[in-house]
Design an enzyme around this catalytic site. Structure first.
Site, PDB file in Angstrom:
ATOM      1  N   ASP A  12       0.856  -1.360  -0.035  1.00  0.00           N
ATOM      2  CA  ASP A  12      -0.012  -0.135   0.004  1.00  0.00           C
ATOM      3  C   ASP A  12       0.832   1.352  -0.033  1.00  0.00           C
ATOM      4  O   ASP A  12       0.455   2.220   0.426  1.00  0.00           O
ATOM      5  CB  ASP A  12      -0.996   0.038   1.188  1.00  0.00           C
ATOM      6  CG  ASP A  12      -1.535  -1.173   1.294  1.00  0.00           C
ATOM      7  OD1 ASP A  12      -2.335  -1.782   0.286  1.00  0.00           O
ATOM      8  OD2 ASP A  12      -1.769  -1.946   2.456  1.00  0.00           O
ATOM      9  N   GLY A  16       0.471   1.897  -7.131  1.00  0.00           N
ATOM     10  CA  GLY A  16      -0.198   2.178  -8.331  1.00  0.00           C
ATOM     11  C   GLY A  16      -0.045   3.423  -9.182  1.00  0.00           C
ATOM     12  O   GLY A  16      -0.031   3.718 -10.362  1.00  0.00           O
ATOM     13  N   GLY A  39      -4.312  -4.305  -4.395  1.00  0.00           N
ATOM     14  CA  GLY A  39      -5.292  -3.167  -4.700  1.00  0.00           C
ATOM     15  C   GLY A  39      -4.629  -1.997  -4.909  1.00  0.00           C
ATOM     16  O   GLY A  39      -4.349  -1.088  -4.179  1.00  0.00           O
ATOM     17  N   HIS A  40      -4.243  -1.673  -6.279  1.00  0.00           N
ATOM     18  CA  HIS A  40      -3.612  -0.514  -6.540  1.00  0.00           C
ATOM     19  C   HIS A  40      -4.762   0.815  -7.015  1.00  0.00           C
ATOM     20  O   HIS A  40      -5.562   0.495  -7.731  1.00  0.00           O
ATOM     21  CB  HIS A  40      -2.864  -0.583  -7.931  1.00  0.00           C
ATOM     22  CG  HIS A  40      -1.632  -1.586  -7.536  1.00  0.00           C
ATOM     23  ND1 HIS A  40      -0.945  -1.361  -6.484  1.00  0.00           N
ATOM     24  CD2 HIS A  40      -1.368  -2.787  -8.237  1.00  0.00           C
ATOM     25  CE1 HIS A  40       0.077  -2.267  -6.262  1.00  0.00           C
ATOM     26  NE2 HIS A  40      -0.336  -3.242  -7.545  1.00  0.00           N
ATOM     27  N   GLN A 227       1.930  -6.178  -3.701  1.00  0.00           N
ATOM     28  CA  GLN A 227       2.381  -6.698  -2.146  1.00  0.00           C
ATOM     29  C   GLN A 227       3.890  -5.655  -1.971  1.00  0.00           C
ATOM     30  O   GLN A 227       4.069  -4.842  -2.649  1.00  0.00           O
ATOM     31  CB  GLN A 227       2.452  -7.884  -1.700  1.00  0.00           C
ATOM     32  CG  GLN A 227       0.959  -8.512  -1.613  1.00  0.00           C
ATOM     33  CD  GLN A 227       0.375  -9.128  -2.756  1.00  0.00           C
ATOM     34  OE1 GLN A 227       1.079  -9.994  -3.373  1.00  0.00           O
ATOM     35  NE2 GLN A 227      -0.707  -8.934  -3.077  1.00  0.00           N
ATOM     36  N   LYS A 334       3.320   9.980  -0.166  1.00  0.00           N
ATOM     37  CA  LYS A 334       2.407  10.457   0.925  1.00  0.00           C
ATOM     38  C   LYS A 334       2.923  11.314   1.652  1.00  0.00           C
ATOM     39  O   LYS A 334       2.696  11.444   2.865  1.00  0.00           O
ATOM     40  CB  LYS A 334       1.752   9.236   1.540  1.00  0.00           C
ATOM     41  CG  LYS A 334       0.816   8.280   0.493  1.00  0.00           C
ATOM     42  CD  LYS A 334       0.129   7.384   1.129  1.00  0.00           C
ATOM     43  CE  LYS A 334      -1.322   7.760   1.258  1.00  0.00           C
ATOM     44  NZ  LYS A 334      -2.373   6.876   1.529  1.00  0.00           N
ATOM     45  N   THR A 417       3.358  14.208  -3.603  1.00  0.00           N
ATOM     46  CA  THR A 417       2.963  15.067  -2.670  1.00  0.00           C
ATOM     47  C   THR A 417       1.252  14.988  -2.764  1.00  0.00           C
ATOM     48  O   THR A 417       0.729  16.035  -2.589  1.00  0.00           O
ATOM     49  CB  THR A 417       3.326  16.382  -2.756  1.00  0.00           C
ATOM     50  OG1 THR A 417       3.055  16.643  -4.295  1.00  0.00           O
ATOM     51  CG2 THR A 417       4.824  16.594  -2.529  1.00  0.00           C
TER      52      THR A 417
HETATM   53  P1  GDP Z   1      -0.600   0.458  -3.688  1.00  0.00           P
HETATM   54  O1  GDP Z   1      -1.114  -0.910  -3.277  1.00  0.00           O
HETATM   55  O2  GDP Z   1       0.798   0.241  -3.287  1.00  0.00           O
HETATM   56  O3  GDP Z   1      -0.741   0.725  -5.022  1.00  0.00           O
HETATM   57  O4  GDP Z   1      -1.028   1.506  -2.734  1.00  0.00           O
HETATM   58  P2  GDP Z   1      -2.703   2.076  -2.587  1.00  0.00           P
HETATM   59  O5  GDP Z   1      -3.075   2.231  -3.867  1.00  0.00           O
HETATM   60  O6  GDP Z   1      -3.223   0.822  -2.098  1.00  0.00           O
HETATM   61  O7  GDP Z   1      -2.814   3.245  -1.669  1.00  0.00           O
HETATM   62  C1  GDP Z   1      -2.161   4.168  -2.018  1.00  0.00           C
HETATM   63  C2  GDP Z   1      -3.173   5.277  -1.819  1.00  0.00           C
HETATM   64  O8  GDP Z   1      -2.617   6.669  -1.413  1.00  0.00           O
HETATM   65  C3  GDP Z   1      -4.151   5.414  -3.094  1.00  0.00           C
HETATM   66  O9  GDP Z   1      -5.263   5.789  -2.408  1.00  0.00           O
HETATM   67  C4  GDP Z   1      -3.353   6.502  -3.667  1.00  0.00           C
HETATM   68  O10 GDP Z   1      -4.281   7.453  -4.588  1.00  0.00           O
HETATM   69  C5  GDP Z   1      -3.045   7.499  -2.438  1.00  0.00           C
HETATM   70  N1  GDP Z   1      -1.716   8.233  -2.706  1.00  0.00           N
HETATM   71  C6  GDP Z   1      -0.592   7.712  -3.562  1.00  0.00           C
HETATM   72  N2  GDP Z   1       0.269   8.834  -3.361  1.00  0.00           N
HETATM   73  C7  GDP Z   1      -0.024   9.550  -2.607  1.00  0.00           C
HETATM   74  C8  GDP Z   1       0.554  10.716  -2.040  1.00  0.00           C
HETATM   75  O11 GDP Z   1       1.583  11.240  -2.297  1.00  0.00           O
HETATM   76  N3  GDP Z   1      -0.234  11.372  -1.169  1.00  0.00           N
HETATM   77  C9  GDP Z   1      -1.392  11.268  -0.722  1.00  0.00           C
HETATM   78  N4  GDP Z   1      -2.157  11.909  -0.090  1.00  0.00           N
HETATM   79  N5  GDP Z   1      -2.145  10.121  -1.296  1.00  0.00           N
HETATM   80  C10 GDP Z   1      -1.335   9.274  -2.254  1.00  0.00           C
END
Ligand code: GDP
Length: 440
Positions: A12, A16, A39-40, A227, A334, A417
């Site tokens: 997570d 994605g 879940g991306h 993962q 993030k 960001t």
């Molecule tokens: P993955 O499984 O590694 O792709 O991660 P997820 O998609 O489950 O979780 C990442 C979540 O954070 C998603 O809802 C993205 O839209 C969101 N996201 C990704 N990068 C950023 C960021 O830099 N800032 C914020 N606030 N949200 C982000």
């Protein structure tokens, strides 16, 4: 140059978004392990309208017209989940056809009885439950290793498919009833199987030949990890791990390509840490701060909706992920989630049974006893959402990032960001040093 994107924590991390950002620079995007437990989340603004895609099985490249997406042999494929995902994408206007989605004939199938077994096995584990997504991923990999699994290629031969489903269905029923569950409905399994065969057969391909031939012709490949390193069956916090090799080695075995075709490896890492399910998590915050990070970061599972456990950035894990995967660079995500914090902690080592170490212990019990050794840094208390130039970040945010970079041992090629593509700082100098000319 080809590229592998790998999760550097417990998943997570925002892979994605990074895959989606980089997909335009590659011809082919391939998944190589895991199943629809991934879940991306990808957020795209088209003609001023925001569209959200949650992809479980199909590579995130699918939203880009003209890219070929490959589900490699190392993935376990639930035909039902795949068909639902294909329909959902089409309903949102995304083209999915037999030219842009190829599925390896060697990938193993997740059948409905695998999910039923997942539930029974987790229930029997009681307090030691792994916290699986209950989607049958683990039992499907068990069948693969036990050499009794059915593969995607079996869907291309309806004449023998019914017989194979009948045999494996009977085996599953015996196992399920011995665990106190219900036997499966064999007739329904066969009906479903023939329906899946009809719909999916056009997508089934010799994907290892396809990828290797494409590379020979000069096409570029992006390998999308699901993962993460700490969930890798071999290198993660066993037994609280997933059932496949989610670190970079999995790209070779799970896509059928030699190591030299991996090219660059980029790890995706959050500016803090999260984990879903059971297992040790040394920097976990079981307090208001943890709740604040969860709320600001929207830390709820994209696949299951489960609240994620949250904690401080753990540099021990970051360094380990850099080592296991040979990461050329990291993508830090993030950062904006931490904007309101007065101060931040960074874990620089563990104290386990009175001894300090900078290494990840092999045993989950030892890791559970690890007390983090922290450094404390001042927060920046300014909004960073959407900032796309490093020099525009508050000085204290830059300081925090530099320290994370130093401790992790790999340079940050990207700093995210916000959830959208353009909410990203791209360190072109870092990518150039890796031999990659990128203009986004
Ligand atoms: P993955 O499984 O590694 O792709 O991660 P997820 O998609 O489950 O979780 C990442 C979540 O954070 C998603 O809802 C993205 O839209 C969101 N996201 C990704 N990068 C950023 C960021 O830099 N800032 C914020 N606030 N949200 C982000």
């Amino acid at each position: 140059m080809n590229l592998a994107i790998i999760g550097a924590q417990w998943g997570d991390e925002g892979k994605g978004k990074i895959v989606d950002l980089l997909a335009p620079h590659f011809d082919i995007v391939a998944r190589y392990q895991g199943g629809h437990n991934a879940g991306h989340t990808v957020i795209i603004r088209r003609d001023g309208v925001e569209q959200k895609f949650v992809l479980h099985l199909i590579p995130s490249g699918i939203t880009h017209p003209g890219k070929v997406c490959v589900i490699g042999n190392g993935v376990v494929v639930s035909p039902e989940a795949l068909l639902v995902e294909m329909d959902e994408l089409r309903a949102k206007g995304v083209e999915v056809n037999e030219r842009n989605l190829l599925i390896s004939n060697r990938a193993h199938l997740i059948l409905p009885y695998h999910a039923a077994l997942d539930r029974q096995i987790e229930a029997h584990r009681g307090g030691n439950a792994v916290g699986t997504t209950m989607r049958g991923i683990g039992p499907a990999y068990e069948d693969k290793m036990a050499r009794r699994g059915l593969r995607v290629g079996d869907l291309t031969d309806p004449a023998t498919l019914a017989e194979k489903l009948s045999t494996t269905g009977k085996q599953a029923s015996r196992l399920l009833t011995s665990l106190g569950g219900e036997p499966i409905d064999e007739a329904k399994l066969i009906d479903d199987g023939l329906r899946w065969a009809d719909k999916l057969a056009p997508h089934v391909a010799e994907t290892a030949y396809f990828l290797n031939n494409a590379a020979r012709e000069g096409k570029t490949l992006l390998f999308e990890g699901a993962q993460a390193t700490m969930l890798d069956i071999d290198h993660g916090t066993y037994p609280f791990v997933t059932s496949s090799n989610s670190s970079v080695g999995g790209a070779c075995t799970g896509a059928g390509i030699p190591p030299r075709l991996v090219g660059l490896t980029i790890g995706v890492i959050k500016a803090y840490t999260t984990r879903v399910g059971g297992g040790p998590f040394p920097t976990e915050l079981d307090d208001d701060m943890g709740e604040l990070i969860r709320a600001r970061g929207g830390e709820y599972g994209a696949s299951t909706g489960r609240p994620r456990r949250t904690g401080w950035f753990d540099a021990v894990i970051a360094r380990y992920a850099v080592m296991i995967n040979g990461l050329d660079a990291l993508a830090l995500t993030k950062l904006d989630v931490l904007d309101e914090l007065d101060e931040l902690k960074i874990c620089v080592g563990y104290r386990i049974d009175g001894r300090e170490t900078g290494e990840v212990p092999y045993d989950a019990g030892l890791m559970a006893r690890a007390e983090p050794v922290y450094e404390t840094w001042p927060g920046w208390k300014e909004r960073t959402v959407g900032i796309s130039r490093l020099e525009d970040l508050p000085a204290r945010a830059q300081q925090y990032i530099r320290r994370l970079e130093e401790l992790s041992g790999a340079p940050f090629g990207f700093i995210s960001t916000g959830a959208e593509r353009n909410e990203t700082i791209i360190a072109a100098d870092v990518l150039n040093r890796c031999g990659w000319e990128l203009s986004v």
